[in-house]
Design a protein around this motif. Structure first.
Motif, short mmCIF file in Angstrom:
data_model
loop_
_atom_site.label_atom_id
_atom_site.label_comp_id
_atom_site.label_asym_id
_atom_site.label_seq_id
_atom_site.Cartn_x
_atom_site.Cartn_y
_atom_site.Cartn_z
N ALA A 1 0.82 -1.22 0.00
CA ALA A 1 0.00 0.00 0.00
C ALA A 1 0.85 1.27 0.00
CB ALA A 1 -0.93 -0.01 1.21
N SER A 2 2.18 1.12 0.28
CA SER A 2 3.06 2.30 0.28
C SER A 2 3.38 2.78 -1.13
CB SER A 2 4.38 1.96 0.98
OG SER A 2 4.19 1.68 2.34
N ALA A 3 3.11 1.92 -2.15
CA ALA A 3 3.53 2.26 -3.51
C ALA A 3 2.37 2.08 -4.48
CB ALA A 3 4.72 1.41 -3.92
N GLU A 4 1.33 2.85 -4.27
CA GLU A 4 0.16 2.76 -5.15
C GLU A 4 0.33 3.60 -6.40
OE1 GLU A 4 -3.06 3.84 -2.62
OE2 GLU A 4 -3.26 1.80 -1.80
N GLN A 5 1.29 4.55 -6.36
CA GLN A 5 1.55 5.43 -7.51
C GLN A 5 3.06 5.42 -7.79
OE1 GLN A 5 -0.82 6.89 -9.31
NE2 GLN A 5 -2.47 6.18 -7.92
N PRO A 6 3.49 5.48 -9.06
CA PRO A 6 4.92 5.57 -9.35
C PRO A 6 5.51 6.88 -8.84
CG PRO A 6 3.62 5.85 -11.36
CD PRO A 6 2.65 5.48 -10.29
N PRO B 1 16.22 -10.20 9.41
CA PRO B 1 15.78 -8.81 9.52
C PRO B 1 15.60 -8.40 10.99
CG PRO B 1 14.42 -10.04 7.95
CD PRO B 1 15.26 -11.04 8.67
N THR B 2 15.91 -7.14 11.29
CA THR B 2 15.76 -6.64 12.67
C THR B 2 14.73 -5.54 12.78
OG1 THR B 2 17.53 -5.01 12.35
CG2 THR B 2 18.17 -7.20 13.16
N ARG B 3 14.28 -5.02 11.63
CA ARG B 3 13.33 -3.90 11.64
C ARG B 3 12.01 -4.31 11.02
NH1 ARG B 3 16.17 1.04 11.53
NH2 ARG B 3 14.11 2.03 11.78
N THR B 4 10.93 -3.73 11.51
CA THR B 4 9.59 -3.97 10.97
C THR B 4 9.28 -2.91 9.92
OG1 THR B 4 8.80 -4.97 13.03
CG2 THR B 4 7.13 -4.13 11.51
N VAL B 5 8.86 -3.37 8.76
CA VAL B 5 8.51 -2.45 7.67
C VAL B 5 7.11 -1.89 7.93
CG1 VAL B 5 7.99 -2.30 5.20
CG2 VAL B 5 9.97 -3.62 5.98
N GLU B 6 6.99 -0.57 7.79
CA GLU B 6 5.70 0.09 7.99
C GLU B 6 5.39 0.93 6.76
OE1 GLU B 6 6.44 2.28 11.53
OE2 GLU B 6 6.10 0.56 12.85
N LEU B 7 4.22 1.52 6.74
CA LEU B 7 3.83 2.39 5.64
C LEU B 7 4.86 3.51 5.50
CD1 LEU B 7 1.35 2.63 3.69
CD2 LEU B 7 0.48 4.39 5.24
N GLY B 8 5.41 3.66 4.30
CA GLY B 8 6.40 4.72 4.05
C GLY B 8 7.84 4.29 4.20
N SER B 9 8.08 3.00 4.49
CA SER B 9 9.46 2.52 4.63
C SER B 9 9.66 1.24 3.83
CB SER B 9 9.80 2.28 6.11
OG SER B 9 9.02 1.22 6.63
N ALA B 10 10.94 0.84 3.67
CA ALA B 10 11.29 -0.38 2.92
C ALA B 10 12.61 -0.90 3.42
CB ALA B 10 11.36 -0.09 1.43
N THR B 11 12.85 -2.18 3.21
CA THR B 11 14.13 -2.82 3.55
C THR B 11 14.77 -3.31 2.26
OG1 THR B 11 13.51 -3.49 5.79
CG2 THR B 11 15.19 -4.82 4.66
N ARG B 12 16.04 -2.93 2.05
CA ARG B 12 16.77 -3.47 0.90
C ARG B 12 17.02 -4.95 1.17
NH1 ARG B 12 19.39 -2.50 -3.67
NH2 ARG B 12 21.46 -3.40 -4.06
N ILE B 13 16.71 -5.81 0.18
CA ILE B 13 16.74 -7.26 0.40
C ILE B 13 17.39 -7.95 -0.79
CG2 ILE B 13 14.45 -7.71 -0.61
CD1 ILE B 13 13.95 -9.64 1.76
N ILE C 1 10.30 4.42 -6.02
CA ILE C 1 9.64 3.32 -6.71
C ILE C 1 9.19 3.84 -8.07
CG2 ILE C 1 7.87 1.54 -6.60
CD1 ILE C 1 9.98 1.45 -4.34
N LEU C 2 9.77 3.25 -9.14
CA LEU C 2 9.50 3.76 -10.49
C LEU C 2 8.28 3.14 -11.13
CD1 LEU C 2 13.17 3.79 -11.84
CD2 LEU C 2 11.90 5.66 -10.74
N GLN C 3 7.95 1.93 -10.73
CA GLN C 3 6.79 1.24 -11.31
C GLN C 3 5.82 0.88 -10.21
OE1 GLN C 3 7.69 -2.00 -13.96
NE2 GLN C 3 9.41 -0.95 -14.93
N ALA C 4 4.60 1.29 -10.35
CA ALA C 4 3.56 1.04 -9.36
C ALA C 4 2.23 0.90 -10.12
CB ALA C 4 3.51 2.17 -8.34
N PRO C 5 1.20 0.33 -9.52
CA PRO C 5 1.14 -0.15 -8.14
C PRO C 5 1.86 -1.49 -7.96
CG PRO C 5 -0.92 -0.65 -9.23
CD PRO C 5 -0.12 0.15 -10.22
N ILE C 6 2.15 -1.80 -6.70
CA ILE C 6 2.75 -3.08 -6.32
C ILE C 6 1.65 -3.95 -5.73
CG2 ILE C 6 4.51 -4.20 -4.90
CD1 ILE C 6 5.61 -2.28 -7.04
#
Length: 400
Positions: free
Chosen positions: A59-64, A80-92, A120-125
């Motif tokens: 839901a964080s990337a509904e628009q490019p 992983p040690t961090r919880t991903v929330e709206l507006g954040s991401a983890t490089r994986i 994020i260049l392509q959305a939605p995810i």
């Protein structure tokens, strides 16, 4: 004389699968499993990424063009040690566990770094994108390989994945090879007058290995009853004993008598085929319930090969717990005229190319050089007749 088909039936009636044996998994390639293999883990053991990219909440990337804060980087093998929330991401990275809160992964090629943020260049995810779920491949307790499965390289990897380092299999039969004849010398020796090098021993050992057996070299036995008995008795300790020479009707064809004296029961002697008519087959039944299949092959190398491929190969397959199908048989078109003569079906060295088969200029049962050019045996039924160019015949294709 017996037909090829009837002789093979009699061989296979005696060729029962060997008793299962526990072996190291690393030594089981080509064997048939004698037990079911059950997974001791889920695989994958966690939800994981199938690409290099960024794990995020879809839901964080509904628009490019949206930019997300990068929390951390997680590689395969890391946690992983961090919880991903709206507006954040983890490089994986590929194979790494999906962090809590993330429900999708966007490929790195569809993103752009912007300092400590990712665009994020392509959305939605869509949720679940580029994620493989825990236990998608294997579930703990699942049967992953059934008894009766022949083990290839693929299965070697699967056994390792489920932690099996030893397994029960139908073992490879041990096949002893004994060449006979006063005229034979070892391959490393230069033959003297009336002598020839022992080519049959190495030929039959190699054929045995190709067929899935463990070859045992018994060397050369002279045309002497005492020498024959000692070396045959040694070979009867194995699952199969193959003798080369000494089974025809000559003065020094002593093999059948030596076998009888050692308690080997003759099942048949002579088969209606060319080359290979003098083939001898019998069984040695041991006091402990084991038995040894014994084949007396003609001494000429092409005759020996034909008998091996038609009878011994199928016996090895049956002893190994495999279907005794022998060599693959295919229909092929003759590329030239062929004259067949005689009341025995002939197995002629030939070259198969696509759907066409060409009989080679074979000079008889001792012609090992022409045999080396062949990749099949062309089968010509008994009778005097001409097979014309363009006719269909059957060919038995050599392995490899």
């Amino acid at each position: 004389m017996l037909s090829v088909e009837r002789a093979l039936q009699l061989v296979l009636a005696q060729a029962r699968p060997l008793l299962p044996r526990e072996v190291l998994a690393a030594e089981s390639l080509g064997c048939v499993l004698a037990q079911a293999i059950v997974s001791d883990i889920d695989s994958p053991p966690h939800d994981k990424s199938i690409v290099d990219g960024y794990a995020l909440f879809a839901a964080s990337a509904e628009q490019p063009g949206v930019e997300l804060a990068i929390l951390e980087e997680v590689t395969a093998g890391a946690v992983p040690t961090r919880t991903v929330e709206l507006g954040s991401a983890t490089r994986i990275m590929t194979g790494a566990p999906i962090p809590a809160g993330a429900d999708a992964v966007v490929m790195v090629e569809q993103t752009e770094l912007a300092s400590d943020r990712v665009r994020i260049l392509q959305a939605p995810i869509r949720p679940g994108q580029n994620i493989i779920r825990r236990a998608a491949s294997l579930v703990k307790g699942q049967t992953v390989l059934a008894a009766g499965k022949r083990l290839r390289g693929i299965e070697m990897g699967l056994l390792a994945e489920v932690g099996r380092t030893s397994i029960a299999v139908v073992p490879r039969p041990r096949l002893a090879v004994l060449a006979t004849g006063n005229e034979l010398v070892e391959p490393g020796q230069r033959p003297g007058p009336s002598q020839i090098r022992n080519s049959n021993g190495p030929l039959l050992q190699a054929l045995a290995a190709e067929a899935g057996a463990v070859p045992v070299d018994l060397g050369i036995a002279r045309d002497d009853p005492a020498d024959l008995r000692v070396k045959i008795e040694r070979g009867l300790a194995e699952d199969v004993l193959v003798l080369s020479g000494g089974v025809s009707a000559g003065v020094l064809d002593l093999v059948p008598q030596a076998l009888a004296e050692l308690g080997v029961e003759q099942v048949f002697h002579k088969v209606n085929l060319k080359p290979g008519k003098p083939l001898w087959f019998g069984v040695k039944r041991h006091d402990d319930g084991r038995q040894t299949l014994v084949f007396g092959l003609p001494g000429n190398p092409v005759s020996g090969l034909v008998c091996f491929e038609l009878f011994v190969r199928s016996a090895i397959q049956a002893l190994s717990g495999r279907e005794p199908i022998g060599l693959p048989r295919v229909a092929a078109v003759l590329t030239c005229e062929h004259h067949q003569r005689g009341e025995r079906p002939t197995y002629w060295p030939a070259l198969l190319a696509g759907e066409s088969v060409t009989p080679l200029a074979w000079q008889g049962s001792g012609d090992l050089r022409t045999l080396s050019e062949a990749n099949c045996l062309a089968h010509f039924p008994a009778g005097d007749r001409v097979f014309h160019k363009g006719e269909f015949i059957f060919a038995f294709v050599f392995n490899g």
